[in-house]
Enzyme design. Structure first.
Site, mmCIF file in Angstrom:
data_model
loop_
_atom_site.group_PDB
_atom_site.id
_atom_site.type_symbol
_atom_site.label_atom_id
_atom_site.label_comp_id
_atom_site.label_asym_id
_atom_site.label_seq_id
_atom_site.Cartn_x
_atom_site.Cartn_y
_atom_site.Cartn_z
ATOM 1 N N LYS A 118 -32.362 25.207 -45.501
ATOM 2 C CA LYS A 118 -32.868 25.957 -44.346
ATOM 3 C C LYS A 118 -34.393 25.931 -44.319
ATOM 4 O O LYS A 118 -34.992 25.755 -43.265
ATOM 5 C CB LYS A 118 -32.352 27.400 -44.393
ATOM 6 C CG LYS A 118 -30.887 27.508 -43.977
ATOM 7 C CD LYS A 118 -30.269 28.833 -44.359
ATOM 8 C CE LYS A 118 -28.760 28.806 -44.088
ATOM 9 N NZ LYS A 118 -28.063 29.953 -44.662
ATOM 10 N N GLN A 140 -28.425 35.929 -46.991
ATOM 11 C CA GLN A 140 -27.496 34.910 -47.492
ATOM 12 C C GLN A 140 -26.264 35.556 -48.136
ATOM 13 O O GLN A 140 -26.386 36.459 -48.963
ATOM 14 C CB GLN A 140 -28.237 34.006 -48.495
ATOM 15 C CG GLN A 140 -27.444 32.812 -48.970
ATOM 16 C CD GLN A 140 -27.070 31.831 -47.875
ATOM 17 O OE1 GLN A 140 -27.805 31.634 -46.918
ATOM 18 N NE2 GLN A 140 -25.913 31.235 -47.986
ATOM 19 N N ASP A 180 -27.707 34.623 -37.508
ATOM 20 C CA ASP A 180 -26.425 34.185 -38.086
ATOM 21 C C ASP A 180 -25.260 34.493 -37.139
ATOM 22 O O ASP A 180 -24.162 33.950 -37.312
ATOM 23 C CB ASP A 180 -26.156 34.952 -39.396
ATOM 24 C CG ASP A 180 -26.484 34.140 -40.637
ATOM 25 O OD1 ASP A 180 -26.406 32.907 -40.585
ATOM 26 O OD2 ASP A 180 -26.797 34.775 -41.660
HETATM 27 N N1 GUN Z 1 -23.054 31.795 -46.686
HETATM 28 C C1 GUN Z 1 -22.337 30.714 -46.332
HETATM 29 N N2 GUN Z 1 -22.616 30.354 -45.069
HETATM 30 C C2 GUN Z 1 -23.517 31.238 -44.608
HETATM 31 C C3 GUN Z 1 -24.209 31.376 -43.366
HETATM 32 O O1 GUN Z 1 -24.023 30.640 -42.397
HETATM 33 N N3 GUN Z 1 -25.084 32.416 -43.299
HETATM 34 C C4 GUN Z 1 -25.298 33.262 -44.330
HETATM 35 N N4 GUN Z 1 -26.175 34.262 -44.144
HETATM 36 N N5 GUN Z 1 -24.698 33.150 -45.484
HETATM 37 C C5 GUN Z 1 -23.804 32.136 -45.618
#
Ligand code: GUN
Length: 294
Positions: free
Chosen positions: A52, A96, A119
């Site tokens: 990211k 996350q 998200d």
């Molecule tokens: N953990 C696995 N996929 C994601 C996601 O798309 N966003 C977040 N915040 N955590 C994750």
């Protein structure tokens, strides 16, 4: 049979986003700003965060990572989220997942300002998505839709079978693909661990989306000739031949399924890169007030 190159499509979209960011900057606006909040040092989470951060750089975004210890308290985490909610220089942020067991994940999600929830996990965004209102869509389902669209795959009137009912992939994909839109207008079946006849249902799919996290679950006998197969699985399996000791494994037995498909996504290089670029697209929308007016 065509292998969908998610890596290439994601790179194209990233370039479009980067061009839009440069236009914003030329107009005197600041760069979109995405903050990541990472609790502990989970291996998968660390690598998602690294991807990211790299994507933010490529898109010309400002980004930062806030780390919190594995034993952070619920109150400390919520206080950090409140600070991000109130910080006008932050357009969007993500916490996350997964979070440590002692943290109430749902309470964390609901404490995020839905206008910064890039998200798309907050119930306001989930609810708005389900009735077709502007919202932040969760990144993986949104990435799958972008792939279908970029490949010009017809979805109207097609039978789409989704394997998996998670809140972040299976359920939102079903919600989006049933909507009166393109991509969408599908007849959707959602299969899960209590579905007795998964094989038979999968075989009826024009578009089969596997999001179970079960390596190699989808075998040749589960796929109709000419189906579109989208593999969302990304499980780390041990692989001593790799320096890092593991490789990513999809939910589809690619080698045997691919010859029967019209289109198929590989793992890695299919849906994965699209997930990241969808998050970038959401962040740009957050910065420009396209979803929720600033
Ligand atoms: N953990 C696995 N996929 C994601 C996601 O798309 N966003 C977040 N915040 N955590 C994750």
């Amino acid at each position: 049979m065509q292998i969908i190159d998610g890596k290439k499509i994601a790179a194209e979209i990233r370039e479009q986003i980067a061009a839009e960011v440069e236009k914003l900057v030329a107009d005197g606006r600041r760069r979109p700003n995405l903050v990541g909040l990472l609790v502990g040092h989970d291996g998968g989470s660390e690598s998602y965060m690294a991807s990211k951060t790299k994507a933010c750089e490529q898109c010309g975004f400002q980004s930062s990572l806030i780390r919190m210890a594995q034993d952070v308290t619920q109150d400390e985490l919520m206080a950090q989220i409140r600070a991000l909610n109130e910080d006008d220089s932050v357009d969007g942020f993500i916490v996350q997942m997964p979070l440590p067991r002692h943290i109430d994940e749902q309470a964390v999600i609901e404490s995020i300002d839905y206008r910064k929830d890039v998200d798309g996990f907050h119930p306001v965004n989930v609810g708005r998505m389900s009735i077709g209102l502007p919202c932040f869509r969760p990144a993986t389902p949104s990435g799958v839709l972008m792939l279908l669209e970029r490949c010009g795959i017809e979805t109207r009137g097609k039978h789409c079978v989704v394997l998996g009912r998670s809140n972040i992939v299976g359920k939102p994909l079903a919600t989006l693909l049933v909507q009166k839109a393109y991509p969408g207008n599908c007849t959707v079946t959602v299969c899960h661990s209590a579905t007795p006849n998964i094989k038979e249902l999968a075989r009826e799919a024009d578009i089969l989306i596997a999001a179970l996290g079960s390596p190699g679950f989808v075998t040749e006998d589960m796929v109709k000739e000419g189906a579109v197969v989208i593999d969302v699985g990304t499980t780390r399996v041990a692989d001593a031949s790799r320096e890092r000791g593991w490789r990513l494994c999809g939910d589809v037995d690619f080698e045997h399924v691919a010859p029967h498909c019209s289109y198929i996504t590989p793992v890695p290089g299919g849906v994965g890169p699209m997930t990241i670029v969808s998050l970038m697209a959401n962040t740009l929308q957050a910065a420009t007030g396209q979803v929720y007016a600033k």
